[in-house]
Design an enzyme around this catalytic site. Structure first.
Site, PDB file in Angstrom:
ATOM      1  N   LYS A 101      39.354  26.988  35.015  1.00 18.60           N
ATOM      2  CA  LYS A 101      39.026  26.588  33.648  1.00 18.60           C
ATOM      3  C   LYS A 101      40.199  25.867  32.999  1.00 18.60           C
ATOM      4  O   LYS A 101      40.039  24.798  32.398  1.00 18.60           O
ATOM      5  CB  LYS A 101      38.621  27.821  32.833  1.00 18.60           C
ATOM      6  CG  LYS A 101      38.164  27.490  31.414  1.00 18.60           C
ATOM      7  CD  LYS A 101      37.851  28.744  30.621  1.00 18.60           C
ATOM      8  CE  LYS A 101      36.671  29.499  31.167  1.00 18.60           C
ATOM      9  NZ  LYS A 101      36.293  30.653  30.315  1.00 18.60           N
ATOM     10  N   GLU A 138      47.358  30.412  42.026  1.00 14.49           N
ATOM     11  CA  GLU A 138      46.831  30.426  43.386  1.00 14.49           C
ATOM     12  C   GLU A 138      45.980  29.194  43.657  1.00 14.49           C
ATOM     13  O   GLU A 138      46.092  28.542  44.697  1.00 14.49           O
ATOM     14  CB  GLU A 138      45.999  31.694  43.623  1.00 14.49           C
ATOM     15  CG  GLU A 138      46.759  33.003  43.472  1.00 14.49           C
ATOM     16  CD  GLU A 138      46.680  33.583  42.079  1.00 14.49           C
ATOM     17  OE1 GLU A 138      46.850  34.801  41.939  1.00 14.49           O
ATOM     18  OE2 GLU A 138      46.435  32.811  41.111  1.00 14.49           O
ATOM     19  N   GLY A 142      34.860  34.473  33.461  1.00 17.24           N
ATOM     20  CA  GLY A 142      34.951  34.125  34.881  1.00 17.24           C
ATOM     21  C   GLY A 142      33.991  34.893  35.758  1.00 17.24           C
ATOM     22  O   GLY A 142      33.330  34.324  36.636  1.00 17.24           O
ATOM     23  N   ARG A 143      33.878  36.189  35.533  1.00 19.16           N
ATOM     24  CA  ARG A 143      33.030  37.010  36.399  1.00 19.16           C
ATOM     25  C   ARG A 143      31.552  36.887  36.043  1.00 19.16           C
ATOM     26  O   ARG A 143      30.702  37.489  36.707  1.00 19.16           O
ATOM     27  CB  ARG A 143      33.491  38.464  36.349  1.00 19.16           C
ATOM     28  CG  ARG A 143      33.603  39.053  34.968  1.00 19.16           C
ATOM     29  CD  ARG A 143      34.416  40.359  34.998  1.00 19.16           C
ATOM     30  NE  ARG A 143      34.633  40.929  33.671  1.00 19.16           N
ATOM     31  CZ  ARG A 143      35.631  40.575  32.873  1.00 19.16           C
ATOM     32  NH1 ARG A 143      36.483  39.637  33.247  1.00 19.16           N
ATOM     33  NH2 ARG A 143      35.799  41.149  31.692  1.00 19.16           N
ATOM     34  N   GLU A 189      36.678  45.029  36.474  1.00 21.07           N
ATOM     35  CA  GLU A 189      37.431  44.177  35.556  1.00 21.07           C
ATOM     36  C   GLU A 189      36.832  44.235  34.161  1.00 21.07           C
ATOM     37  O   GLU A 189      37.538  44.092  33.163  1.00 21.07           O
ATOM     38  CB  GLU A 189      37.461  42.735  36.074  1.00 21.07           C
ATOM     39  CG  GLU A 189      38.475  41.847  35.339  1.00 21.07           C
ATOM     40  CD  GLU A 189      38.687  40.518  36.026  1.00 21.07           C
ATOM     41  OE1 GLU A 189      39.518  40.449  36.949  1.00 21.07           O
ATOM     42  OE2 GLU A 189      38.012  39.542  35.635  1.00 21.07           O
ATOM     43  N   HIS A 195      28.823  54.046  60.204  1.00 15.63           N
ATOM     44  CA  HIS A 195      29.779  54.345  61.265  1.00 15.63           C
ATOM     45  C   HIS A 195      31.209  54.250  60.756  1.00 15.63           C
ATOM     46  O   HIS A 195      32.147  54.106  61.549  1.00 15.63           O
ATOM     47  CB  HIS A 195      29.554  53.388  62.443  1.00 15.63           C
ATOM     48  CG  HIS A 195      28.192  53.512  63.038  1.00 15.63           C
ATOM     49  ND1 HIS A 195      27.906  54.372  64.083  1.00 15.63           N
ATOM     50  CD2 HIS A 195      27.014  52.923  62.693  1.00 15.63           C
ATOM     51  CE1 HIS A 195      26.624  54.280  64.372  1.00 15.63           C
ATOM     52  NE2 HIS A 195      26.054  53.413  63.552  1.00 15.63           N
ATOM     53  N   LYS A 201      50.384  38.679  36.468  1.00 12.15           N
ATOM     54  CA  LYS A 201      50.579  37.231  36.542  1.00 12.15           C
ATOM     55  C   LYS A 201      51.895  36.830  35.890  1.00 12.15           C
ATOM     56  O   LYS A 201      52.643  35.993  36.403  1.00 12.15           O
ATOM     57  CB  LYS A 201      49.426  36.504  35.841  1.00 12.15           C
ATOM     58  CG  LYS A 201      48.094  36.551  36.567  1.00 12.15           C
ATOM     59  CD  LYS A 201      47.064  35.733  35.790  1.00 12.15           C
ATOM     60  CE  LYS A 201      45.726  35.704  36.478  1.00 12.15           C
ATOM     61  NZ  LYS A 201      44.733  34.910  35.722  1.00 12.15           N
TER      62      LYS A 201
END
Length: 527
Positions: A196, A202, A257-258, A343, A374, A494
């Site tokens: 954004k 990253e 964002g999510r 979050e 398993h 951050k």
């Protein structure tokens, strides 16, 4: 008055004391109509919560708590565009992204641009610097700019375009991007940079590496405009990178964002499955939005999931919850929901800035069935912890093949039943095991679970499923009096990373850091 001090909360606490020791075996024996009483259907979905440790009184008291918490009032504030993300002064309008003809003009305009771009790539009219058509798309993002489209592209693999491969890069670790670039062709690769602000460390680190890789082959900076598009609001930064404004697709600060899969962030998914299927995804989410807005509280799927989560967390003492999709295509759903739920609601400070004094979001985890059986199911069966489970099953397989789907469904239903009812010592003896083995063959059961059945896994039902969990998160935020739409806990790390990077590069002094951090920096620098 805090919600936990309210008469409704106190009534639930007293009720929990009476119900806590009752076993699901007894609850089912006492109510032969339990499945029909504690299951809901909506638009092809079936939610069975009869294996939750509740009775009719629990349900009544939980609904009273929802009314006391004014969940419906918060819903109306969100729909009205009030800045319910109060710490950032923002409205929460992700439902507007999938509102169809009722969507705001700016949303419809961006969707039209996205459609045109997808069509140009799929038809082959969008070409790379050498005139070749695009064969590979790489989405570069992190968090919500990665998890949503990555999960959905995996979920809808049965519907993906046959001549276009879509890849995802998120981690700043070079091990994420380097092997991918090594097997791609720069002449036929398109990069989507999703940020954004266009400042995410990253994402920009990976994007610059991709740009260097492209330019090494193209030898001309103008190639960037044929191989890079951006999903951003920062036109100045995207232009500095070399991406023209025509290649930038906007989204807005009222899109968290999510919650952003439905926006331009979904471009990589739209390229993977085609625009028609992306529109079906939006339509499925919109259908769940309509249900959430209009369904009565007792019939409301998202509110039901939220109330069950609160009951298990605050009254039955569960501190984790498992998401168990019996669909390999939904293998990334638990990771997606980890961000969406933890979050959003992994907080202990209420809207008033005061401590909540109660547990909130459980630790979420899970794995696709039958693989998880398993792995960690042993702990759920006999580990002595209360671990609520969400089982997700498909009526029809997305890849029909022999009796695979029957075996998959049999395992799903068997596990939910085994976790609920367990096996007593006497039942173990009746299987013929030796007395010495009886303790090891005894299973306490009484693990609460829901089972959500989708008619099939396609774009529409995936939209329903994801919107269902989004609205669950909203309801829990209202119930716990949380702001579910900020994430200040993400920011501190951050900030410290930004201060540490120059120290690790030998360009700054790390004396201000603690002795442990200084020692680790020294070890990493000097080996």
């Amino acid at each position: 008055m805090k919600l936990i001090e309210s008469p409704e909360w106190q009534a639930l606490s007293a009720h929990a004391e009476n119900l806590r020791d009752r076993h699901l075996r007894d609850l089912f024996a006492a109510d032969p109509e339990r499945f029909s009483r504690f299951s809901l259907r909506s638009d092809g979905l079936l939610l069975d919560f009869s294996k939750q440790r509740i009775d009719r009184e629990t349900q009544r008291l939980l609904l009273a708590l929802a009314e006391a918490a004014d969940v419906d009032g918060w819903k109306q504030r969100m729909l009205a565009g009030d800045p319910i993300n109060h710490t950032e002064g923002r409205a929460v309008r992700h439902m507007a992204l999938r509102a169809g003809e009722q969507a705001p003009p700016e949303v419809r305009a961006v969707l039209a641009r996205l459609k045109s771009f997808c069509d140009s790539v799929h038809r082959g009219t969008w070409r790379g610097f050498s005139g070749d058509r695009i064969t590979d798309v790489v989405n570069i993002g992190i968090g919500g700019s990665d998890l949503g489209p990555r999960m959905a592209a995996r979920a809808l693999v049965a519907q993906q375009q046959p001549d276009l491969a879509v890849h995802f890069v998120a981690n700043v670790d070079s091990a994420d991007i380097a092997p991918l670039l090594a097997r791609l062709n720069p002449r036929t690769t398109l990069f989507i940079v999703a940020s954004k602000t266009f400042t995410t460390l990253e994402t920009l680190t990976n994007a610059r590496t991709a740009r260097d890789w492209l330019l090494a082959a193209a030898g001309n900076a103008e190639a960037v405009s044929r191989h890079f598009v951006a999903l951003s609001t920062n036109l100045e930064k995207t232009a500095e990178f070399g991406i023209p404004a025509a290649n930038v697709f906007e989204f807005w600060d009222w899109v968290g964002g999510r919650f952003s899969l439905w926006s331009a962030i979904g471009l990589s998914l739209a390229l993977a499955i085609g625009w028609r299927q992306f529109e079906r995804l939006l339509a499925g989410a919109q259908a769940m939005d309509r249900h959430f807005v209009s369904a009565p509280a007792a019939e409301n799927l998202p509110l039901t999931l939220a109330l069950l989560c609160l009951w298990n967390t605050d009254f039955l003492g569960a501190d984790t919850a498992a998401v168990l999709p019996y669909s390999q295509s939904l293998a990334l759903l638990p990771a997606y929901l980890q961000q969406l739920e933890m979050e959003s609601n992994g907080k202990q400070v209420g809207r008033d800035g005061q401590s909540l004094d109660t547990a909130t979001c459980p630790i979420l985890w899970g794995e696709a069935g039958t693989n998880g059986q398993h792995s960690f199911y042993q702990l759920i069966h006999q580990g002595g912890r209360v671990i609520p489970c969400d089982f997700i099953a498909l009526h029809e397989a997305d890849f029909p093949l022999g009796n695979h789907h029957t075996a998959l469904l049999a395992n799903c239903l068997a596990q939910s039943a085994a976790l609920a009812f367990g096996q007593t010592a006497e039942e173990a003896r009746r299987t013929g095991v030796s007395e010495a083995m009886v303790p090891f063959k005894t299973f306490p059961g009484n693990q609460p679970s829901t089972t959500l059945v989708l008619p099939r896994l396609d774009s529409y039902t995936l939209g329903q499923l994801l919107a269902l969990y989004e609205h669950k998160v909203f309801c829990l935020g209202a119930l716990w009096n949380l702001n579910s739409f900020d994430q200040w806990g993400v920011e501190l790390g951050k900030q410290l990373a930004g201060q540490l990077a120059p120290v690790l590069e030998g360009k700054a002094d790390g004396a201000a850091f603690d002795s442990s951090t200084r020692g680790l920096v020294a070890a990493l620098l000097h080996r």
